[in-house]
Scaffold this motif. Structure first.
Motif: not given
Length: 566
Positions: A281-283, A306-310, A312-313, A377-380
Motif C-alpha cells: 500500500t502506498l500512502r 489510483y485505479m488499482t485501489g492500493q 491512499e492520497p 480525494m476519495e477513490i471508489y
C-alpha cells in the motif's frame, strides 16, 4: 490565477512586505494596496516594475531562482488588457432572462446600445465601470434564491456577499484558474484506458524481485541525474525486501526539471507499479501547492495507479512552502530523504539509508506526518460500491448548485419502460437487470431530491444520426459500477432526448452540445463542496475531490463549459 491572488501568493511565499515592494518599485502604498485587493490591474509599466522589484528582493534575500522558476514568476505576474467578454454578457442575459429595457434603464444606457454590446458589435468604453453597473443591478434587482443559483453555475459566486465582485471578474475574463489548462488535462484523462495502459506498460509481465536481505547502507546523491537514480534505488530496495509495511511518500521538491527526462518518468512509474504488484500500500502525501501545470503532471501520472485501489492520497493543509523543499520516501526497508532551498532542485542533497535504526526512526516520522495530513480525494472502485452509494446519497443532500457534464443521457429522465426494453434487447441476466432497474429508481429519487433545494444544470450531447453512427452512446451506469457496453439505438436516444427536453422545473437547466464534452468520463460538481470525476469505461472508478484549490480549478472549467467557452 487572478493577478492579485498571484501577487499575494508570491509575496507571502518569499516573505516580501508590501512596504518593501512599494519602496523598491516606486509605486505608492495606496496604489499597490488596490492591486493586492483586486480593485485594479496595474498598467504594463507598473506591472513590469512590480515584477522586477520582486525578483530583485528575492535575490537580495540570497535566494537563487532557477531559470524555469523565474519565468514562472514572470508569467504569474503578467497582466492582460481588460477585455469585456460580450459572449458572457449575452449568456447572462439569456440565462437569467433579463429584460434589456430594465437593465438599460438601471445602468443608464440606450437598449439599442446594450443590444450591440451583447452581439459584439460594440464594446463598452470603460469595461470595468460597465460591469460594475451590471453587478449592482444583479445585487439590488435580481438577488432572489433562483437568480443566485443561476449565478452559482455561471460565475462561481458563493453568495450575495461576493456576487458583485465575482460577476465583474467573470465578465472581464478573470477566472480563478485557466480553464484551457484544465480542459487539456481532462481530455487526457477522458481518453485514458486502464486496460490499454496496463498492456502498454506490460504490467502482467512485471516481475517482482526475489526477496533478499537488504544490506545496511548509506548513499548520497547530488545533481539531477543522481537524484533521479536515488528514487529508482529506493523503489528497487523496497520491492526486493521482505517487508510488507506500507510505503510513505511525500515530496514538495519542484518536479519540472526532473520530469524533463520522460524516460525517467516511465521508469519511475514502472518502479512504483512493481511495488503495487508486490501488494504494498502506498500512502502518498501530494504537494498541492505547486503551480497548476505541475499539479496536472503529478495527477496525470498518479491517476492510473489510483485505479488499482492500493494508493491512499493525502495532502497537508498547512505547508512550509517558500523556504525549504523536502523529500521523504519511507518503506519497511529504506529511507530516502532530502532537504534544500525551494526552487533549486538540482542543488538538493539526497540521502538513501537502509540501516535498521534509521528506517525505524523514519517510520515513526511517517506516522507523525500522516497525523497532520488530510485525504486528498476519495477513490471508489467496484470493491467499494456499497460505500460509494452511501456517500453518493449524502453528497446529493449537501447544499449548493449541482452541475453535471454527461457523456451520454442521464437515467433520471428516461421514459417509463425504456430501460427495461434496452436490458431485454441486450440479453442482460435477470439478476443484474433487476439491480440496474433498482439503481435507476434510486437515481431518479436523488435527482428530484436535489432539485427541491438547489439548481441543477446538466450538459448533454445532441447528436445527428451520422454522429451517433460513428460514436453510439452508452447508458450512464457508472454510479452502479455496471461495465456492460449497453448502447442506445438512435431511435431510443431520440426518444430519451425528447423526454429531457420536456423536463420543466424552475431550478433545472439543460444545455445541449453538438458532441459530448467527454466520451468516457462524467464530471459532476456541487458548487463549493466537491467534484467527482467518474471514469465510465472498465474499470469504473470515481474520484471524489474536495481540496479547495483543485475544486476551484474544476469549477472554473465547468463554468467555462456552461458559458460556451470550452
Amino acid at each position: 490565477m487572478i493577478y492579485h491572488e498571484a501577487l499575494n501568493q508570491i509575496l507571502k511565499q518569499y516573505h516580501i512586505t508590501a512596504k518593501s515592494l512599494s519602496e523598491a518599485s516606486g509605486i505608492s502604498p495606496a496604489s499597490l494596496s488596490r492591486c493586492r485587493q483586486g480593485a485594479k490591474l496595474p498598467d504594463p509599466q507598473k506591472a513590469a516594475a512590480i515584477t522586477e522589484s520582486i525578483l530583485a528582493l528575492i535575490a537580495a534575500q540570497g535566494t537563487e531562482l532557477s531559470p524555469s522558476r523565474t519565468e514562472e514568476l514572470r508569467q504569474m505576474l503578467a497582466t492582460q488588457k481588460t477585455v469585456f467578454l460580450w459572449a458572457r454578457f449575452d449568456t447572462l442575459l439569456k440565462t437569467m432572462q433579463i429584460p434589456l429595457k430594465d437593465l438599460a434603464e438601471y445602468v443608464q444606457f440606450m437598449p439599442s446600445y446594450l443590444s450591440k454590446i451583447r452581439t459584439g458589435k460594440r464594446s463598452p468604453g470603460d469595461p470595468e465601470r460597465f460591469v460594475r453597473g451590471i453587478s449592482r443591478y444583479l445585487t439590488e434587482m435580481r438577488s432572489g434564491a433562483a437568480d443566485l443559483g443561476i449565478l452559482h453555475g455561471l460565475t462561481g459566486c458563493t453568495g450575495k456577499e461576493d456576487l458583485a465582485y465575482t460577476t465583474e471578474r467573470w465578465l472581464l475574463g478573470n477566472s480563478a484558474e485557466t480553464p484551457a489548462k484544465m480542459l487539456q488535462f481532462l481530455r487526457r484523462l477522458d481518453g485514458f484506458d486502464l486496460n490499454e495502459y496496463l498492456t502498454a506498460a506490460r504490467f502482467d509481465a512485471l516481475e517482482v524481485p526475489a526477496v533478499q536481505p537488504v544490506p545496511p547502507l548509506h548513499t548520497d546523491y547530488y545533481g539531477l541525474e543522481r537524484i533521479r537514480q536515488s528514487h529508482l534505488d529506493f523503489f528497487r530496495l523496497t520491492a526486493q525486501s521482505e517487508s510488507a509495511a506500507p510505503v510513505f511518500m511525500h515530496a514538495d521538491l519542484p518536479i519540472t526539471d526532473l520530469a524533463e527526462d520522460r524516460a525517467w518518468i516511465t521508469e519511475w512509474m514502472r518502479s512504483i507499479a512493481v511495488c503495487l504488484k508486490k501488494g504494498l500500500t502506498l500512502r502518498v502525501v501530494h504537494n498541492v501547492d505547486r503551480p497548476l501545470d505541475e499539479m496536472h503532471i503529478g495527477l496525470e501520472a498518479w491517476i492510473p495507479l489510483y485505479m488499482t485501489g492500493q494508493i491512499e492520497p493525502y495532502y497537508f493543509p498547512e505547508t512550509s512552502a517558500g523556504v525549504y523543499s523536502h523529500v521523504n520516501f519511507i518503506s519497511g526497508a529504506a529511507y530516502l530523504c532530502a532537504e534544500g532551498a525551494d526552487g533549486a532542485p538540482a542543488d538538493t542533497w539526497h540521502e538513501l539509508d537502509t540501516t535498521q535504526i534509521k528506517v525505524e526512526a523514519a517510520q515513526k516520522k511517517a506516522a507523525a506526518l500522516l497525523m497532520k495530513a488530510q485525504p486528498l480525494m476519495e477513490i471508489y472502485t467496484a470493491s467499494k460500491a456499497v460505500l460509494y452509494q452511501q456517500t453518493l446519497t449524502q453528497r446529493i443532500k449537501e447544499k449548493g448548485a449541482l452541475m453535471i457534464l454527461h457523456p451520454s443521457l442521464p437515467l433520471h429522465s428516461m421514459p417509463d419502460g425504456m430501460l427495461a426494453e434496452i436490458l431485454r434487447r441486450n440479453d442482460v441476466p435477470q439478476t443484474q437487470a433487476e439491480r440496474i432497474l433498482e439503481f435507476a429508481a434510486v437515481q431518479q429519487k436523488g435527482f428530484l431530491r436535489a432539485l427541491t433545494a438547489d439548481p441543477v444544470t446538466e450538459v448533454i450531447p445532441e447528436l445527428t444520426e451520422a454522429q451517433f453512427t460513428v460514436h453510439p452512446l452508452r447508458l450512464c451506469l457508472s454510479d452502479c459500477f455496471c461495465e456492460l457496453p449497453l448502447t442506445y439505438t438512435y431511435a431510443e436516444y431520440c426518444r430519451h432526448l425528447e423526454a429531457l427536453r420536456d423536463l420543466r422545473h424552475p431550478r433545472y437547466r439543460l444545455l445541449l452540445r453538438e458532441e459530448p464534452v467527454f466520451r468516457s468520463m462524467q464530471l459532476s460538481v456541487k458548487e463549493g463542496k466537491w467534484a467527482v470525476f467518474s471514469k465510465t469505461n472498465s474499470p469504473v472508478t470515481h474520484f471524489v475531490i474536495r481540496h479547495p484549490k483543485m475544486l476551484s480549478a474544476v469549477q472554473s472549467f465547468v463554468r467555462s463549459v456552461l458559458a460556451g467557452e470550452a
